[in-house]
Motif scaffolding. Structure first.
Motif, PDB file in Angstrom:
ATOM      1  N   ILE A 271       1.262  -0.423 -18.043  1.00 14.06           N
ATOM      2  CA  ILE A 271       1.790   0.187 -16.828  1.00 14.06           C
ATOM      3  C   ILE A 271       3.309   0.197 -16.915  1.00 14.06           C
ATOM      4  CG2 ILE A 271       2.015  -0.047 -14.319  1.00 14.06           C
ATOM      5  CD1 ILE A 271      -0.766  -1.377 -14.330  1.00 14.06           C
ATOM      6  N   GLU A 272       3.889   1.375 -16.810  1.00 11.69           N
ATOM      7  CA  GLU A 272       5.340   1.520 -16.859  1.00 11.69           C
ATOM      8  C   GLU A 272       5.966   1.474 -15.468  1.00 11.69           C
ATOM      9  OE1 GLU A 272       7.510   1.916 -19.573  1.00 11.69           O
ATOM     10  OE2 GLU A 272       5.737   1.226 -20.652  1.00 11.69           O
ATOM     11  N   ALA A 273       5.258   2.007 -14.479  1.00 12.44           N
ATOM     12  CA  ALA A 273       5.822   2.049 -13.124  1.00 12.44           C
ATOM     13  C   ALA A 273       4.710   2.243 -12.115  1.00 12.44           C
ATOM     14  CB  ALA A 273       6.841   3.191 -13.003  1.00 12.44           C
ATOM     15  N   VAL A 274       4.941   1.704 -10.916  1.00  9.08           N
ATOM     16  CA  VAL A 274       4.081   1.927  -9.749  1.00  9.08           C
ATOM     17  C   VAL A 274       5.021   2.284  -8.611  1.00  9.08           C
ATOM     18  CG1 VAL A 274       2.344   0.964  -8.198  1.00  9.08           C
ATOM     19  CG2 VAL A 274       2.431   0.206 -10.583  1.00  9.08           C
TER      20      VAL A 274
ATOM     21  N   PRO B 288      -1.360 -13.589 -17.901  1.00  9.16           N
ATOM     22  CA  PRO B 288      -0.476 -12.906 -16.960  1.00  9.16           C
ATOM     23  C   PRO B 288      -0.410 -11.396 -17.133  1.00  9.16           C
ATOM     24  CG  PRO B 288       0.814 -14.041 -18.651  1.00  9.16           C
ATOM     25  CD  PRO B 288      -0.613 -14.486 -18.813  1.00  9.16           C
ATOM     26  N   ALA B 289      -0.888 -10.864 -18.255  1.00 12.31           N
ATOM     27  CA  ALA B 289      -0.802  -9.423 -18.480  1.00 12.31           C
ATOM     28  C   ALA B 289      -1.935  -8.654 -17.821  1.00 12.31           C
ATOM     29  CB  ALA B 289      -0.790  -9.117 -19.979  1.00 12.31           C
ATOM     30  N   ILE B 290      -2.890  -9.356 -17.204  1.00 16.26           N
ATOM     31  CA  ILE B 290      -4.007  -8.674 -16.565  1.00 16.26           C
ATOM     32  C   ILE B 290      -4.037  -9.010 -15.078  1.00 16.26           C
ATOM     33  CG2 ILE B 290      -5.358  -8.661 -18.696  1.00 16.26           C
ATOM     34  CD1 ILE B 290      -7.013 -10.964 -17.562  1.00 16.26           C
ATOM     35  N   GLY B 291      -4.866  -8.277 -14.335  1.00 16.64           N
ATOM     36  CA  GLY B 291      -5.073  -8.572 -12.917  1.00 16.64           C
ATOM     37  C   GLY B 291      -3.942  -8.140 -12.018  1.00 16.64           C
ATOM     38  N   ARG B 292      -3.012  -7.313 -12.529  1.00 14.60           N
ATOM     39  CA  ARG B 292      -1.868  -6.877 -11.714  1.00 14.60           C
ATOM     40  C   ARG B 292      -1.662  -5.379 -11.887  1.00 14.60           C
ATOM     41  NH1 ARG B 292       3.091  -8.418 -13.212  1.00 14.60           N
ATOM     42  NH2 ARG B 292       2.498  -8.625 -15.410  1.00 14.60           N
ATOM     43  N   LEU B 293      -1.394  -4.696 -10.798  1.00 14.56           N
ATOM     44  CA  LEU B 293      -0.936  -3.310 -10.853  1.00 14.56           C
ATOM     45  C   LEU B 293       0.574  -3.362 -10.728  1.00 14.56           C
ATOM     46  CD1 LEU B 293      -2.546  -0.536 -10.952  1.00 14.56           C
ATOM     47  CD2 LEU B 293      -1.757  -0.231  -8.599  1.00 14.56           C
ATOM     48  N   ALA B 294       1.225  -3.569 -11.870  1.00 13.18           N
ATOM     49  CA  ALA B 294       2.664  -3.805 -11.870  1.00 13.18           C
ATOM     50  C   ALA B 294       3.237  -3.430 -13.225  1.00 13.18           C
ATOM     51  CB  ALA B 294       2.963  -5.276 -11.568  1.00 13.18           C
ATOM     52  N   PRO B 295       4.525  -3.049 -13.283  1.00  9.65           N
ATOM     53  CA  PRO B 295       5.142  -2.718 -14.568  1.00  9.65           C
ATOM     54  C   PRO B 295       5.013  -3.876 -15.562  1.00  9.65           C
ATOM     55  CG  PRO B 295       6.564  -2.034 -12.772  1.00  9.65           C
ATOM     56  CD  PRO B 295       5.450  -2.831 -12.155  1.00  9.65           C
TER      57      PRO B 295
ATOM     58  N   TRP C 152       0.845  -1.198   0.000  1.00  8.64           N
ATOM     59  CA  TRP C 152       0.000   0.000   0.000  1.00  8.64           C
ATOM     60  C   TRP C 152       0.875   1.241   0.000  1.00  8.64           C
ATOM     61  CZ3 TRP C 152      -0.959   3.057   4.766  1.00  8.64           C
ATOM     62  CH2 TRP C 152      -1.836   4.133   4.549  1.00  8.64           C
ATOM     63  N   ARG C 153       0.549   2.164  -0.873  1.00  8.39           N
ATOM     64  CA  ARG C 153       1.210   3.470  -0.881  1.00  8.39           C
ATOM     65  C   ARG C 153       0.153   4.539  -0.635  1.00  8.39           C
ATOM     66  NH1 ARG C 153       3.826   0.498  -4.931  1.00  8.39           N
ATOM     67  NH2 ARG C 153       6.104   0.370  -4.661  1.00  8.39           N
ATOM     68  N   ARG C 154       0.296   5.240   0.452  1.00  4.44           N
ATOM     69  CA  ARG C 154      -0.685   6.276   0.816  1.00  4.44           C
ATOM     70  C   ARG C 154      -0.715   7.385  -0.232  1.00  4.44           C
ATOM     71  NH1 ARG C 154      -3.866   9.308   1.089  1.00  4.44           N
ATOM     72  NH2 ARG C 154      -4.904  10.411   2.798  1.00  4.44           N
ATOM     73  N   ARG C 155       0.451   7.776  -0.729  1.00  4.65           N
ATOM     74  CA  ARG C 155       0.536   8.738  -1.811  1.00  4.65           C
ATOM     75  C   ARG C 155       1.323   8.085  -2.934  1.00  4.65           C
ATOM     76  NH1 ARG C 155      -1.746  12.283   1.031  1.00  4.65           N
ATOM     77  NH2 ARG C 155      -1.143  13.682   2.645  1.00  4.65           N
ATOM     78  N   GLY C 156       0.601   7.367  -3.742  1.00  4.31           N
ATOM     79  CA  GLY C 156       1.239   6.596  -4.794  1.00  4.31           C
ATOM     80  C   GLY C 156       0.900   7.105  -6.176  1.00  4.31           C
ATOM     81  N   GLY C 157       1.457   6.444  -7.156  1.00  6.77           N
ATOM     82  CA  GLY C 157       1.178   6.798  -8.534  1.00  6.77           C
ATOM     83  C   GLY C 157       1.389   5.630  -9.468  1.00  6.77           C
ATOM     84  N   VAL C 158       0.714   5.683 -10.603  1.00  6.40           N
ATOM     85  CA  VAL C 158       0.844   4.667 -11.647  1.00  6.40           C
ATOM     86  C   VAL C 158       1.135   5.391 -12.955  1.00  6.40           C
ATOM     87  CG1 VAL C 158      -0.247   2.737 -12.834  1.00  6.40           C
ATOM     88  CG2 VAL C 158      -0.869   3.235 -10.459  1.00  6.40           C
ATOM     89  N   LEU C 159       2.271   5.080 -13.555  1.00  3.22           N
ATOM     90  CA  LEU C 159       2.648   5.684 -14.835  1.00  3.22           C
ATOM     91  C   LEU C 159       2.176   4.774 -15.962  1.00  3.22           C
ATOM     92  CD1 LEU C 159       4.245   8.073 -16.157  1.00  3.22           C
ATOM     93  CD2 LEU C 159       6.177   6.463 -16.301  1.00  3.22           C
TER      94      LEU C 159
END
Length: 433
Positions: free
Chosen positions: A42-45, A368-375, A29-36
């Motif tokens: 998704i390039e970065a979290v 594998p390309a879905i269901g993830r908040l990940a680069p 968990w990131r309280r102040r996070g971002g997703v590029l």
């Protein structure tokens, strides 16, 4: 250079399966996070400040205190049953005969199929579901309609023409050869096109002859990278029926195994009343289970042992099973999964519920390309509003941690809690325009 978009808010992601690792540690968990996001991926979290510094020219979408998460993945439903959701119960076979089969007859009409496909996909995205595995009908027109609509929206949909050649109305029966030939033609036309994936789809053992089950197994063997979806051990009467139809097989799963319909990529809907042998065989072969808790309680089928299946090494995803299931909302489905687990003596952790509804379902579907908040993952993302309704707002205002907030969303949330749904980086609601 491709344009970049930076989504800002709270973020949740996973670094492990929370059934295998301590749930509190598996969720990040990131309280102040971002997703590029760039070009639908998704390039970065990361922490928001770091992403802003590193990408000062990215377009920014400020979601405030809303929680950015991977879009929900529903690994078992019936798009053709969209219009009969919430039909008065009875038991499984009665329900099929009274509601399902008459409605599925209508999908020979391409216009009807197209209208329902559009409604179905609208309902998915409104509820934050960005990918699904679904059953069409025996009609190739039903598959064409769904895939055409999903392709236009850029959605990751897995689907297949139902194969059934007995124990159903004549207007809903193919035969072993036509079922094989039509399915093969649909695979050639749609599989791997855009974000679409085909699933070999024998409805369930009672509605397919030995010849058709063998044909389905042969088709899957020709295309082993596809999924195969069917139903397994949903109700005790169904199991008794299978025993009568296939008296030489040890159990229900053995019927599928004998016909080459069990292994990696197999999505077994329900799987409630399993023998110890069947559970062990699912784990050994790499087949997955689609847990359908709202359907299982609505039709009175039973209580799936999710914790036991996971402990045995079986992949499990979460599914609405609409229209036998009573809601298109994966939040409502997570709530039902929690309640079913409680009745079995196990309280599922909020991290485990969110895992089942995202990465767990994606694993079951071999996507594998879905269901993830990940680069590297597809930018299928949702924003969850922890104050979407008065009851949620007052509850989350006194939450002690992120898990308290997530659990409140599961128990109290509905489509109003989905403030935005992005499909491959494109917003569908326009809430942050």
């Amino acid at each position: 250079m491709e344009s970049e978009t930076l989504l800002l808010g709270q973020t949740i992601s996973f670094n492990a399966d929370p059934f295998d690792a301590p749930p509190d540690d598996a969720l990040v968990w990131r309280r102040r996070g971002g997703v590029l996001v760039r070009a639908g991926r998704i390039e970065a979290v990361a922490e928001a400040a770091a992403l802003i510094d590193a990408h000062p020219h990215a377009a920014r979408v400020n979601c405030g205190d809303h929680i950015l998460a991977a879009g929900f993945v529903d690994c078992h439903n019936h798009y053709s049953q969209t219009r009969i959701v919430a039909s008065w119960g009875e038991r499984l076979i009665d329900w099929l005969n009274r509601y399902t089969f008459p409605e599925e007859m209508r999908f020979a009409d391409p216009a009807h199929a197209a209208a329902v496909a559009s409604d179905y996909l609208d309902l998915l995205t409104a509820n934050g579901t960005t990918a699904a595995a679904t059953y069409c009908t025996i009609h190739p027109e039903s598959v064409d309609a769904l895939f055409s609509a999903a392709e236009a929206r850029g959605m990751a949909i897995t689907a297949g023409k139902v194969m059934m050649d007995r124990n159903a109305p004549a207007g809903l029966c193919d035969d072993a050869q036509s079922g094989f030939d039509q399915s093969k033609a649909l695979i050639d036309r749609w599989s791997g096109r855009g974000r679409l994936a085909y699933a070999v789809t024998p409805r369930f053992a009672p509605t397919s002859s030995e010849t058709q089950l063998a044909a389905a197994g042969a088709l899957w063997a020709e295309h082993p990278d596809l999924s195969m979806q069917t139903h397994l051990s949903e109700q005790v009467e169904e199991i008794d029926w299978v025993r009568q139809l296939f008296p030489d097989d040890e159990d229900y799963l053995a019927v599928y195994q004998r016909h080459g319909l069990c292994g990696p990529g197999a999505i077994m809907g329900h799987s409630i009343h399993l023998t110890a042998r069947e559970t062990a065989a699912l784990a050994e072969t790499g087949a997955a289970v689609a847990h359908c808790p709202t359907s299982n309680t609505f039709i009175g089928s039973g209580l799936c042992d999710v914790a036991g299946l996971k402990a045995a090494g079986v992949e499990v995803g979460l599914a609405t099973d609409t229209g036998g299931g009573s809601s298109f909302s994966m939040l409502a489905t997570m709530k039902a999964a929690y309640e079913v687990a409680q009745l079995r003596g196990r309280a599922l952790h909020p991290a485990q519920l969110f895992w089942l509804a995202t990465a767990g379902s994606a694993r079951a579907m071999r996507r594998p390309a879905i269901g993830r908040l990940a680069p590297g993952a597809a930018a299928d993302i949702i924003a969850l509003d922890p104050a979407a309704t008065p009851v949620l707002a007052q509850r989350t205002a006194r939450a002690k941690d992120i898990f308290d907030i997530l659990f409140a969303l599961v128990i109290l949330g509905d489509d109003r809690a989905i403030s935005e749904t992005w499909i491959a980086g494109h917003p569908t609601k326009g809430c942050y325009a």
